[in-house]
Design an enzyme around this catalytic site. Sequence first.
Site, mmCIF file in Angstrom:
data_model
loop_
_atom_site.group_PDB
_atom_site.id
_atom_site.type_symbol
_atom_site.label_atom_id
_atom_site.label_comp_id
_atom_site.label_asym_id
_atom_site.label_seq_id
_atom_site.Cartn_x
_atom_site.Cartn_y
_atom_site.Cartn_z
ATOM 1 C CG HIS A 133 -1.850 1.097 1.378
ATOM 2 N ND1 HIS A 133 -3.219 0.945 1.299
ATOM 3 C CD2 HIS A 133 -1.654 2.421 1.605
ATOM 4 C CE1 HIS A 133 -3.811 2.116 1.476
ATOM 5 N NE2 HIS A 133 -2.881 3.033 1.660
ATOM 6 C CD GLU A 134 1.433 3.461 3.657
ATOM 7 O OE1 GLU A 134 1.588 4.554 3.067
ATOM 8 O OE2 GLU A 134 0.410 3.184 4.315
ATOM 9 C CG HIS A 137 0.378 6.124 -0.675
ATOM 10 N ND1 HIS A 137 -0.737 6.403 -1.426
ATOM 11 C CD2 HIS A 137 -0.067 5.632 0.507
ATOM 12 C CE1 HIS A 137 -1.826 6.080 -0.736
ATOM 13 N NE2 HIS A 137 -1.458 5.611 0.440
#
Lengths: 248, 106
Positions: A133-134, A137
């Site tokens: 997920h990160e 980003h």
Amino acid sequence: AAVRFAGGMAEAPDERPQGPAAEEQLQQQRVPCQVFSERQAQGKPQQGFLSSFFSNNQKCQLMLLKTLQTNPYVKLLLDAMKHSGCAVNRERHFSCEDCSGNVSGGFDASTSQIVLCQNNISNQAHMNRVVTHELIHAFDHCRAHVNWFTNVKHLACSEVRAANLSGDCSLINEIFRLHFGLKQHHQTCVRDRAILSILAVRNVSREVAQKAVDEVFESCFNDHEPFGRIPHNKTYARYAHRDFQNRD
Amino acid sequence: MADGGGWRPPRPCEAYRAEWKLCRSAGHFLHHYYVHGERPTCEQWRRDLMSCRDWEERRSADAQRSLCESERARVQAAQKHALVWTPRQSPPTDWHLPLLQEEKDE
């Protein structure tokens, strides 16, 4: 200046499927601009923890290492970032720290660092998902001018992508959260989790967060870079990685 | 992707077979329905697999054209959404810089 996170995972760990309660918890503690304020005070958080075996920090470091070495989602993202000029260095770009609340991690655009909440990530599968997920980003930060702090639509877009592509909204994970739905439920989950993540890191109302997600959803839900598809499980992620390596 | 001189298919034939097989699997049906609310269509993968085999056996120009068009369509479909943000021409300049705290400690 206070460190603020561009994007975060606003969720409870999987083995505590609290469903609506998790959302309630997040709303009650809604001070998103201060969620990570203790980062500054901690300095180097690893000092003082290394004296005991199996500390949260050590567990976090070990799980992170395994994720980086073996998880096909993460290996693809690392390759894609290197290809975009943002090669990832574990010691520079990752930090295992204690966090307040239920947040699992965050991406700090001001320091180009991914924070992993060592007190909230308890198993390898969860670590895999948080890192994926990160990194999404971080990948967006690397390939585009994302105005993390001043444009809520940019933040919404990256959160939609992260919820869509990281496995956050897999059927199994939603069942664990006691969210039952089948037909197109994935999209409902992506919207809801993107809104939750925005609320966890920005001091905006739910209406503002929802409007931003609605406005960017069509575009950002269909942006599958660098996977080229929605990776529903590791098989899809491996195929996607193979395609990425052959794309030239 | 010009003439057949040094050309080879965009993917090995085994890759087209694997994608077709994955597409037709029960698991994929479930995932696709969960995401899109409808059943998947796998016909294009099958056509591409046939074209790939055709190329390998007969160096068919039709097969080459068909594969090129198919991959081009896939790339275009992936890019057709309007971008929310401006792409960078180069990565962020501070990506590799050391952390400020570390500099202070040294």
